[in-house]
Design an enzyme around this catalytic site. Sequence first.
Site, PDB file in Angstrom:
ATOM      1  N   ALA A  57      -0.883  -2.875 -13.232  1.00 15.64           N
ATOM      2  CA  ALA A  57      -1.030  -2.844 -14.685  1.00 15.64           C
ATOM      3  C   ALA A  57      -2.004  -3.908 -15.175  1.00 15.64           C
ATOM      4  O   ALA A  57      -2.895  -3.630 -15.984  1.00 15.64           O
ATOM      5  CB  ALA A  57       0.333  -3.017 -15.359  1.00 15.64           C
ATOM      6  N   ASN A  85       3.756  -7.578  -6.471  1.00 14.63           N
ATOM      7  CA  ASN A  85       4.537  -6.607  -5.711  1.00 14.63           C
ATOM      8  C   ASN A  85       3.757  -5.325  -5.469  1.00 14.63           C
ATOM      9  O   ASN A  85       4.019  -4.587  -4.521  1.00 14.63           O
ATOM     10  CB  ASN A  85       5.839  -6.305  -6.461  1.00 14.63           C
ATOM     11  CG  ASN A  85       7.007  -6.055  -5.527  1.00 14.63           C
ATOM     12  OD1 ASN A  85       7.305  -6.868  -4.662  1.00 14.63           O
ATOM     13  ND2 ASN A  85       7.651  -4.929  -5.687  1.00 14.63           N
ATOM     14  N   GLY A  90       4.091   1.378  -1.572  1.00 13.38           N
ATOM     15  CA  GLY A  90       3.687   2.379  -0.591  1.00 13.38           C
ATOM     16  C   GLY A  90       2.299   2.944  -0.727  1.00 13.38           C
ATOM     17  O   GLY A  90       1.857   3.738   0.118  1.00 13.38           O
ATOM     18  N   GLY A  91       1.586   2.581  -1.804  1.00 13.58           N
ATOM     19  CA  GLY A  91       0.242   3.125  -2.003  1.00 13.58           C
ATOM     20  C   GLY A  91       0.245   4.612  -2.313  1.00 13.58           C
ATOM     21  O   GLY A  91      -0.723   5.309  -2.025  1.00 13.58           O
ATOM     22  N   ARG A 336      15.243  10.490  -5.776  1.00 14.91           N
ATOM     23  CA  ARG A 336      15.721   9.280  -5.108  1.00 14.91           C
ATOM     24  C   ARG A 336      17.206   9.021  -5.328  1.00 14.91           C
ATOM     25  O   ARG A 336      17.926   8.661  -4.386  1.00 14.91           O
ATOM     26  CB  ARG A 336      14.907   8.076  -5.590  1.00 14.91           C
ATOM     27  CG  ARG A 336      13.506   8.048  -5.021  1.00 14.91           C
ATOM     28  CD  ARG A 336      12.702   6.911  -5.605  1.00 14.91           C
ATOM     29  NE  ARG A 336      11.424   6.761  -4.908  1.00 14.91           N
ATOM     30  CZ  ARG A 336      10.495   5.885  -5.260  1.00 14.91           C
ATOM     31  NH1 ARG A 336      10.688   5.093  -6.289  1.00 14.91           N
ATOM     32  NH2 ARG A 336       9.370   5.800  -4.576  1.00 14.91           N
ATOM     33  N   GLU A 476       6.435  -2.090 -14.753  1.00 10.79           N
ATOM     34  CA  GLU A 476       7.878  -2.126 -14.557  1.00 10.79           C
ATOM     35  C   GLU A 476       8.600  -3.034 -15.545  1.00 10.79           C
ATOM     36  O   GLU A 476       9.794  -2.846 -15.804  1.00 10.79           O
ATOM     37  CB  GLU A 476       8.192  -2.576 -13.119  1.00 10.79           C
ATOM     38  CG  GLU A 476       9.622  -2.350 -12.706  1.00 10.79           C
ATOM     39  CD  GLU A 476       9.879  -2.696 -11.241  1.00 10.79           C
ATOM     40  OE1 GLU A 476      11.051  -2.720 -10.836  1.00 10.79           O
ATOM     41  OE2 GLU A 476       8.890  -2.945 -10.504  1.00 10.79           O
ATOM     42  N   ILE A 492       2.602   3.909  -9.861  1.00 11.14           N
ATOM     43  CA  ILE A 492       1.191   3.530  -9.932  1.00 11.14           C
ATOM     44  C   ILE A 492       0.516   4.146 -11.156  1.00 11.14           C
ATOM     45  O   ILE A 492      -0.148   3.429 -11.920  1.00 11.14           O
ATOM     46  CB  ILE A 492       0.433   3.872  -8.630  1.00 11.14           C
ATOM     47  CG1 ILE A 492       1.006   3.073  -7.456  1.00 11.14           C
ATOM     48  CG2 ILE A 492      -1.065   3.567  -8.784  1.00 11.14           C
ATOM     49  CD1 ILE A 492       0.349   3.369  -6.123  1.00 11.14           C
TER      50      ILE A 492
END
Length: 509
Positions: A57, A85, A90-91, A336, A476, A492
Amino acid sequence: MKDSKGHQADRRKFLIGMGVAGAAVTLAGPALATTSCKSDVRWDQEHEVVIIGSGFAGLAAAIQAKRLGAKDVVIYDKMPVLGGNSAFNGGLFAVPNSPLQKKEGVTDSPEIMTKDQLKAGRGVADKELLKHVATRAKEALQMTLDAGSEYFPYLQQLGGHSVPRTYQTTVACGAGITQPLIKECRRLGVRLVTRAKFDSLIFDDKGKVAGAKIFEGYYFGRGKEGSAINVRSQRGVLIATGGFARNVGLRSAQDPTLTEEVGSTNLPHATGEALLELFDVGAVPVHMAYIQTGPWASPDEDGFGYVSNYSIYNFAHSISVYPKTGRRFMNEIADRKTRADAELTCRDDDGKPLPPVTITSYEHAKEHPTMKKVLKYGVGWKFDTLEELAAHFNIPLAPLKKQIDEYNGYVKAGVDKQFGKPMKKAKGKYLKAPFVTVRNWPKVHYCQGGAKIDLKARVIDSTTWKPIPGLYAAGEVAGGMHGVSRLGSCSIPDCMVMGMTAAETMMKG
């Protein structure tokens, strides 16, 4: 002027204590941004745009501000290295209507992606924010490409997504994005300052955020605060500091099950002090009890590790079995929360965790680069026969054989009759020896809760329900967008789009 540390001393205690019963509600409280005369503050520095946090961000905001004509942009980060972070995630980058979708013949749209996210959010996600992010995700992707990010030439379909729409960096982590963005920031002349810990906001005599108190020379974890400076910002302050997954006291106050015994994929510095500062000055806390655990994490390694990315990629053509029965117990690519909740039911006879085993054919596991590291570091195992696999994990062999035969039938038919897993990515990928296995168990990964913002990334005041002048948040640290459960690969685009949006709002102000 004065900084917010002069406000009510018990505010933090109230916030940390809220939600002890686990209720995820939007709380409103009195605005605390009192002000005083300008002579109260001696400014040590002045910049046009001030950004706190150097993750997705913050970096996206800095680049966008520069593109829009900002002459003086600075990013402060409390750690000794940039990227936060974000560099260790995980990209994975979800983008609807992307070039790869067009190449692969995938039909998608911002509306479809938003619908998927709303379903995962269990009815309390913010539709307008999600739609805003999905609509501009391709633009954010292009920013990373322009900066030099590289992605695998194929898409992944992650849990809860109705179609394949997820890119992944070729280094299989977020550094494949943050490092090029950092390089682009330097090229554009953005000032990047490390070991600079944000302490508090400073308001002018009209109630507008005029700057921030920063401690330079800060050493995380060493008890060294550094030297305080007051930094003035001409266009306001953007808070882009991430979540609070490593703040055990704060997270367990929201969800009492998330004690210190529960691991986290986040780095140790994800402790949420800047978020508490936002609440101190009157921001609206929203969805603080919605804290996500990653069902792809491993109990056999610390942090995010290697198993996480390995599992995320392989779940689509693998099975997860409960060691006690040798049977599947979930849709391996459900959202999730659904998967994490299912994994947490896997217990031994004494009620202790019995992590499920995820089984993949070596032929297909090796397609992802993390497999080599999973095996190298002993957090995954390769077996030449099913008998060896069953014996290693003490799984009953007969039901396991039956389960694999049944699943291979689902692969052939293209329909999962057990749990309804979408089988497009499993087409032709039968489970056969040799096998690669990992164990999975949830870890705290992402905090959906944070400070309420609007579509322009402005922080909302809890008494006026209007934006706090000069105060912005993205990523976040901002709450409410994703609801109960965030879909993988959506952080992302969230971070980057809202960072870009904040910069645009600041530059128009």
